[in-house]
Design a protein around this motif. Structure first.
Motif, PDB file in Angstrom:
ATOM      1  N   GLN B  91       0.807  -1.224   0.000  1.00 27.02           N
ATOM      2  CA  GLN B  91       0.000   0.000   0.000  1.00 27.02           C
ATOM      3  C   GLN B  91       0.836   1.268   0.000  1.00 27.02           C
ATOM      4  OE1 GLN B  91      -2.803   0.058   3.205  1.00 27.02           O
ATOM      5  NE2 GLN B  91      -3.440  -2.047   2.896  1.00 27.02           N
ATOM      6  N   ASN B  92       1.800   1.303   0.898  1.00 31.10           N
ATOM      7  CA  ASN B  92       2.484   2.562   1.163  1.00 31.10           C
ATOM      8  C   ASN B  92       3.725   2.697   0.275  1.00 31.10           C
ATOM      9  OD1 ASN B  92       3.925   4.693   2.195  1.00 31.10           O
ATOM     10  ND2 ASN B  92       3.601   4.133   4.338  1.00 31.10           N
ATOM     11  N   PRO B  93       3.706   3.631  -0.673  1.00 33.97           N
ATOM     12  CA  PRO B  93       4.862   3.733  -1.564  1.00 33.97           C
ATOM     13  C   PRO B  93       6.148   4.098  -0.817  1.00 33.97           C
ATOM     14  CG  PRO B  93       3.262   5.487  -2.021  1.00 33.97           C
ATOM     15  CD  PRO B  93       2.636   4.578  -1.025  1.00 33.97           C
ATOM     16  N   PHE B  94       6.044   4.889   0.239  1.00 41.53           N
ATOM     17  CA  PHE B  94       7.230   5.325   0.977  1.00 41.53           C
ATOM     18  C   PHE B  94       8.028   4.166   1.549  1.00 41.53           C
ATOM     19  CE2 PHE B  94       5.538   9.573   0.994  1.00 41.53           C
ATOM     20  CZ  PHE B  94       6.680  10.350   1.003  1.00 41.53           C
ATOM     21  N   THR B  95       7.321   3.248   2.205  1.00 42.73           N
ATOM     22  CA  THR B  95       8.054   2.181   2.880  1.00 42.73           C
ATOM     23  C   THR B  95       8.615   1.177   1.879  1.00 42.73           C
ATOM     24  OG1 THR B  95       5.997   0.993   3.178  1.00 42.73           O
ATOM     25  CG2 THR B  95       6.757   2.304   5.025  1.00 42.73           C
ATOM     26  N   GLN B  96       8.198   1.269   0.617  1.00 46.25           N
ATOM     27  CA  GLN B  96       8.744   0.324  -0.366  1.00 46.25           C
ATOM     28  C   GLN B  96      10.020   0.821  -1.004  1.00 46.25           C
ATOM     29  OE1 GLN B  96       5.541  -1.748  -2.798  1.00 46.25           O
ATOM     30  NE2 GLN B  96       4.496   0.011  -1.953  1.00 46.25           N
ATOM     31  N   MET B  97      10.317   2.106  -0.808  1.00 43.90           N
ATOM     32  CA  MET B  97      11.597   2.608  -1.297  1.00 43.90           C
ATOM     33  C   MET B  97      12.680   2.050  -0.371  1.00 43.90           C
ATOM     34  SD  MET B  97      10.777   4.411  -3.867  1.00 43.90           S
ATOM     35  CE  MET B  97       9.351   3.395  -4.180  1.00 43.90           C
ATOM     36  N   THR B  98      13.764   1.568  -0.940  1.00 44.57           N
ATOM     37  CA  THR B  98      14.788   0.963  -0.085  1.00 44.57           C
ATOM     38  C   THR B  98      15.398   2.014   0.844  1.00 44.57           C
ATOM     39  OG1 THR B  98      16.512   1.449  -1.679  1.00 44.57           O
ATOM     40  CG2 THR B  98      15.439  -0.684  -1.843  1.00 44.57           C
ATOM     41  N   GLY B  99      15.440   3.265   0.392  1.00 46.42           N
ATOM     42  CA  GLY B  99      16.079   4.290   1.207  1.00 46.42           C
ATOM     43  C   GLY B  99      17.591   4.239   1.097  1.00 46.42           C
ATOM     44  N   SER B 100      18.111   3.390   0.195  1.00 43.95           N
ATOM     45  CA  SER B 100      19.564   3.326   0.084  1.00 43.95           C
ATOM     46  C   SER B 100      20.039   3.760  -1.300  1.00 43.95           C
ATOM     47  CB  SER B 100      20.043   1.902   0.380  1.00 43.95           C
ATOM     48  OG  SER B 100      19.611   1.036  -0.642  1.00 43.95           O
ATOM     49  N   LYS B 101      19.119   4.204  -2.138  1.00 42.93           N
ATOM     50  CA  LYS B 101      19.511   4.569  -3.497  1.00 42.93           C
ATOM     51  C   LYS B 101      19.142   6.020  -3.782  1.00 42.93           C
ATOM     52  CE  LYS B 101      20.876   0.397  -4.557  1.00 42.93           C
ATOM     53  NZ  LYS B 101      22.262   0.084  -4.819  1.00 42.93           N
ATOM     54  N   MET B 102      20.009   6.671  -4.540  1.00 40.42           N
ATOM     55  CA  MET B 102      19.816   8.104  -4.767  1.00 40.42           C
ATOM     56  C   MET B 102      18.996   8.424  -6.011  1.00 40.42           C
ATOM     57  SD  MET B 102      21.231   9.439  -2.233  1.00 40.42           S
ATOM     58  CE  MET B 102      21.196  11.145  -2.776  1.00 40.42           C
ATOM     59  N   THR B 103      18.866   7.466  -6.926  1.00 44.13           N
ATOM     60  CA  THR B 103      18.104   7.747  -8.143  1.00 44.13           C
ATOM     61  C   THR B 103      17.098   6.636  -8.417  1.00 44.13           C
ATOM     62  OG1 THR B 103      19.578   6.560  -9.630  1.00 44.13           O
ATOM     63  CG2 THR B 103      20.129   8.859  -9.200  1.00 44.13           C
ATOM     64  N   VAL B 104      16.102   6.973  -9.225  1.00 48.46           N
ATOM     65  CA  VAL B 104      15.094   6.009  -9.639  1.00 48.46           C
ATOM     66  C   VAL B 104      15.756   4.799 -10.296  1.00 48.46           C
ATOM     67  CG1 VAL B 104      13.273   5.688 -11.374  1.00 48.46           C
ATOM     68  CG2 VAL B 104      13.214   7.667  -9.840  1.00 48.46           C
ATOM     69  N   TYR B 105      16.724   5.080 -11.150  1.00 47.42           N
ATOM     70  CA  TYR B 105      17.406   4.012 -11.878  1.00 47.42           C
ATOM     71  C   TYR B 105      18.077   3.026 -10.912  1.00 47.42           C
ATOM     72  CZ  TYR B 105      19.924   2.046 -15.883  1.00 47.42           C
ATOM     73  OH  TYR B 105      20.400   1.216 -16.857  1.00 47.42           O
ATOM     74  N   GLU B 106      18.800   3.585  -9.952  1.00 41.87           N
ATOM     75  CA  GLU B 106      19.491   2.728  -8.975  1.00 41.87           C
ATOM     76  C   GLU B 106      18.505   1.979  -8.081  1.00 41.87           C
ATOM     77  OE1 GLU B 106      23.558   5.397  -8.356  1.00 41.87           O
ATOM     78  OE2 GLU B 106      21.921   5.587  -6.931  1.00 41.87           O
ATOM     79  N   GLU B 107      17.396   2.658  -7.770  1.00 41.30           N
ATOM     80  CA  GLU B 107      16.384   2.025  -6.924  1.00 41.30           C
ATOM     81  C   GLU B 107      15.872   0.741  -7.582  1.00 41.30           C
ATOM     82  OE1 GLU B 107      15.177   2.885  -3.864  1.00 41.30           O
ATOM     83  OE2 GLU B 107      13.684   1.287  -3.876  1.00 41.30           O
ATOM     84  N   ILE B 108      15.601   0.821  -8.884  1.00 42.50           N
ATOM     85  CA  ILE B 108      15.101  -0.364  -9.582  1.00 42.50           C
ATOM     86  C   ILE B 108      16.168  -1.458  -9.596  1.00 42.50           C
ATOM     87  CG2 ILE B 108      14.133  -1.256 -11.742  1.00 42.50           C
ATOM     88  CD1 ILE B 108      13.204   1.564 -12.362  1.00 42.50           C
ATOM     89  N   ALA B 109      17.447  -1.034  -9.638  1.00 45.22           N
ATOM     90  CA  ALA B 109      18.541  -2.011  -9.713  1.00 45.22           C
ATOM     91  C   ALA B 109      18.694  -2.826  -8.429  1.00 45.22           C
ATOM     92  CB  ALA B 109      19.858  -1.302 -10.020  1.00 45.22           C
ATOM     93  N   PHE B 110      18.197  -2.304  -7.316  1.00 43.16           N
ATOM     94  CA  PHE B 110      18.442  -2.924  -6.010  1.00 43.16           C
ATOM     95  C   PHE B 110      18.200  -4.442  -6.009  1.00 43.16           C
ATOM     96  CE2 PHE B 110      17.098  -4.231  -1.748  1.00 43.16           C
ATOM     97  CZ  PHE B 110      18.095  -3.701  -0.955  1.00 43.16           C
ATOM     98  N   GLY B 111      17.008  -4.850  -6.445  1.00 41.91           N
ATOM     99  CA  GLY B 111      16.669  -6.273  -6.425  1.00 41.91           C
ATOM    100  C   GLY B 111      17.577  -7.080  -7.335  1.00 41.91           C
TER     101      GLY B 111
END
Ligand SMILES: Nc1ncnc2c1ncn2[C@@H]1O[C@H](COP(=O)(O)OP(=O)(O)OP(=O)(O)O)[C@@H](O)[C@H]1O
Ligand SMILES: [Mg+2]
Lengths: 255, 281, 201
Positions: B91-111
């Protein structure tokens, strides 16, 4: 997005250096003055850090931190100058206060040592992105889970700070006393902190689940999106620093 | 091809003395869009999590029966392994952000980094996911600077990049404004058209009626019914399960207007318009 | 239910994610203390809560990460005091495991012990780094007096630290205890790793 890190984005050879070499430099700055505890050695090391800060174009950003440290150091100078056990030689009299040479020399030593160590840390902190530092460490065997924990703090704190101001306003609007005598103010602490804590703890569950479904606990080696930043200077610098430490040690044993 | 099989699934959370899921059996075919509906606490989130291994691996607790996603038995595999078959968005988009990546691109790369995907492959999958979720233009932005709808699409993209056959969404728009919700529903519809099997728990019945092929009605941890939107929303006893049918269905029921040639009430605007138009003529 | 050993290194993801949250709570606690002009730091509530909720190792990690982050963002000196934070995390986790955080009076006693532990660990650091002072006005005044009277740097430094640390940690532990007691069971249960699988087949 507010950034809480001290990192200053500049163009300098210090910035281009890999984070691990900067860690070597910190080790060097701590160890050499410990092995050779003379004022002149510490002075040289401190100067070296300051020159590097200047070359990295971050000296201005280092100043407030040094200032903070120097405020404490002033009290060190006063108290050690006045009261240090072993104080004998009178150096200076201001009214009833008598400053002794031994205490002042000791305070000078403390000052230089602190400047040296703080300077070395500042080189790392001001010229390295926290995420680059952690990623370097993860590549060298730090658990990626611990690496994640460290990096995520940088974004979680600003997020929590913004929640905090919302709650502060809400509680004040409900008539919570945040001014007045000490007891009133202490009593205000829990209604302010409680909701932030509860909210952030509830969030840990969803975040933990979101991480797990993205392979946070996957077995096997992880890969990295970004290529590692390396410099031809890294190896020579690291070896050079180690060599100096070893030489200092040998010098100490021989003399 | 059958993508999900649940066979007499039972589950009880630790320290709880009541079954959160009981006697759950159903099958889902490839490419279907399934809605999960039910009152608060019916067990929708629990079921979503059971399809992605969070139940039981994240919580532990008492578990019975079997669930297979894309041939993998959930209980016998780790959450990381299951994530390659079935992804989940919360539900909550905030808690799904890893919080360890600085860009959208890197965020997607996390997994993908965690799963050890090679760099070129990683970049390909990220680009594909960004395109599908229409966030390629946000590539360099900080995840926390995005709007709710953008952030939720980023959360979906982060899952899609891992290439699962099945995507589970647990009330993905409940924390978004109407505009953000619409963005997300359209993005999910697009995924469904690409052949991804979609399972979505949702309270907004108009949306469920519009997008879903079949609806699973839960009450008190048990399946009451699993059928097409027309059949489900035409039931007389929905109120008893805490479900309010789409407004179009209620209106048509008031007027006694059914879809032509069936015993069902219309569930979407289009169906209602067609049925009412016929009546007016 | 068998309680898991408090030294287990098998952390749940929830327990790991608790660490950054704890560091955030430390930070917020410090900010609120500043905003309310309280004369104490109150900057270790998150560390203490992490220890209570997830055991001494997570508490110690929270303490260590806290000071690393603080060192990277505000004041490089705090790297050095990371050892104290680790000790606080360990002390609370052990006390909690041994059942000390079960009533207000016991919690108060635990707070005093934690303050003492923090003092014992910090004093050598203060001496090594600053020649024994703490930078706190009241503590340093006491330090000067004791040093003038007794000639013992260690005693002066110890007292300098204790007058600041013990009241602070006492209050920190009591506040953390109050917050912990107010948490719903589903939250306070989340971090311990002792939940087991059962079969319903
Ligand atoms: N972590 C937990 N521990 C114990 N019980 C839980 C936990 N999470 C949910 N439950 C219980 O399980 C049951 C099903 O809850 P679930 O969250 O799956 O319902 P839901 O249909 O998703 O509700 P909502 O519409 O409110 O999201 C409820 O009785 C709930 O209290
Ligand atoms: Mg739910």
């Amino acid at each position: 997005m507010k950034q809480i890190s001290l990192y200053a984005d500049r163009n300098s050879f210090v910035h281009d250096l890999d984070p691990i070499s900067k860690l070597y430099y910190i080790l060097f700055s701590i160890l050499v003055p410990v092995i050779l505890p003379s004022i002149s050695v510490t002075l040289i090391c401190s100067f070296l850090s300051i020159i590097l800060l200047l070359l990295a174009k971050v000296f201005k950003k280092a100043l407030p931190v040094f200032l903070l440290v120097f405020i404490v150091l002033i009290t060190v100078v006063i108290i050690q100058g006045l009261f240090r056990p072993g104080n004998e030689t009178i150096f200076l009299k201001i009214g009833p206060a008598v400053f002794y040479k031994e205490g002042l020399l000791y305070a000078l030593k403390v000052t230089l040592r602190v400047t040296d160590i703080v300077g070395a840390f500042l080189i790392l902190v001001l010229t390295t992105k926290p995420s680059d530092l952690v990623e370097s460490l993860v590549r060298r065997g730090l658990s990626p889970r611990i690496g994640y924990v460290v990096i995520s703090v940088f974004q979680i704190i600003p997020e929590m700070t913004s929640t905090m101001s919302t709650i502060m306003d809400a509680q004040r609007a409900r008539g919570l006393e945040t001014e007045g005598n000490l007891i009133t103010r202490i009593k205000a602490f829990i209604p302010l902190l409680g909701p932030v804590v509860l909210g952030s703890l509830v969030n840990t569950k969803e975040r933990a689940m979101a991480l797990e479904v993205r392979g946070f606990n996957a077995q096997g080696n992880k890969t990295f999106l970004n290529e590692e930043k390396t410099s031809v200077l890294s190896k020579p610098i690291q070896l050079g620093l180690l060599l100096i430490v070893v030489m200092a040690f040998v010098w100490r044993l021989l003399t | 091809m059958t993508k999900i099989i649940a066979d007499n699934l039972k589950y009880k959370y630790p320290l709880s003395d009541k079954l959160a899921l009981d006697n759950i059996s159903f099958k889902v075919e490839k490419g279907e869009f399934i809605g999960i509906i039910g009152a608060n606490k019916a067990g929708k989130s629990t079921l979503c999590q059971a399809l992605t291994g969070l139940v039981p691996h994240f919580y532990k607790g008492a578990y019975g029966g079997k669930v297979f996603v894309d041939g993998l038995e959930v209980k016998e595999h780790s959450i990381a392994e299951i994530s390659l078959k079935a992804g989940i968005v919360f539900q909550n988009p905030f808690t799904q952000m890893t919080g360890s990546k600085m860009t959208v691109y890197e965020e997607i790369a996390f997994g993908l980094e965690n799963l050890g995907i090679a760099r070129e492959e990683m970049q390909k999958q990220i680009d594909h996911a960004m395109e599908l979720m229409d966030i390629a233009s946000l590539k360099e932005r900080n995840p926390f600077d995005l709007s709710g709808g953008q952030m939720q699409r980023l959360a979906i993209a982060s899952i899609i990049a891992m290439n699962p056959e099945i995507i589970v969404l647990d009330e993905p728009t409940s924390q978004l404004d109407p505009e953000g919700s619409e963005e997300v529903f359209l993005a999910v519809q697009l995924l469904s058209r690409q052949g991804v099997t979609v399972i979505m728990a949702e309270h907004k019945m108009e949306k469920v009626a519009k997008y879903c092929d079949r609806i699973l009605l839960l009450y008190n941890g048990e399946i009451i019914d699993f059928d097409t939107p027309g059949k489900i929303f035409s039931r007389d006893d929905l109120k008893q399960y805490g479900v309010v049918p789409p407004i179009f269905t209620s209106v048509c029921r008031e007027l006694g207007v059914k879809k032509s040639g069936t015993d069902e009430y219309p569930v979407t605007l289009e169906e209602a318009r067609a049925a009412l138009g016929r009546k007016v003529k | 239910m068998q309680k898991q050993s408090m030294w287990s290194l098998k952390f749940s993801t929830a327990a790991l994610v608790l660490i950054p949250t704890a560091v955030g709570i430390n930070y917020i606690g410090k900010l609120f203390a500043g905003l309310l002009k309280l004369p104490l730091w109150l900057d270790s509530i998150g560390t203490v809560l992490a220890s209570i909720l997830a055991g001494p190792i997570i508490g110690a990690l929270a303490g260590a990460v806290n000071n690393v982050i603080y060192g990277l963002t505000v004041d490089p000196i705090s790297f050095v005091y990371g050892i104290t934070s680790v000790a606080i995390g360990l002390a609370v986790g052990i006390l909690c495991y041994k059942g000390w955080l079960s009533s207000w009076s016991k919690a108060a006693l635990a707070g005093l012990i934690v303050g003492l532990v923090a003092t014992i660990v910090s004093t050598p650091i203060n001496i090594g780094f600053w020649g024994g002072q703490t930078g706190n006005v009241w503590g340093d005044a006491l330090y000067a007096i004791v040093l003038a009277k007794t000639d013992s740097v260690w005693l002066a430094s110890f007292l300098d630290e204790i007058v600041v640390d013990v009241p602070d940690k006492l209050l920190v532990v009591l506040i953390s205890f109050a917050i912990y007691r107010g948490l719903p069971g589903s939250v306070s249960q989340m971090y311990n790793n002792s939940n087991k699988f059962e079969s319903l087949d």
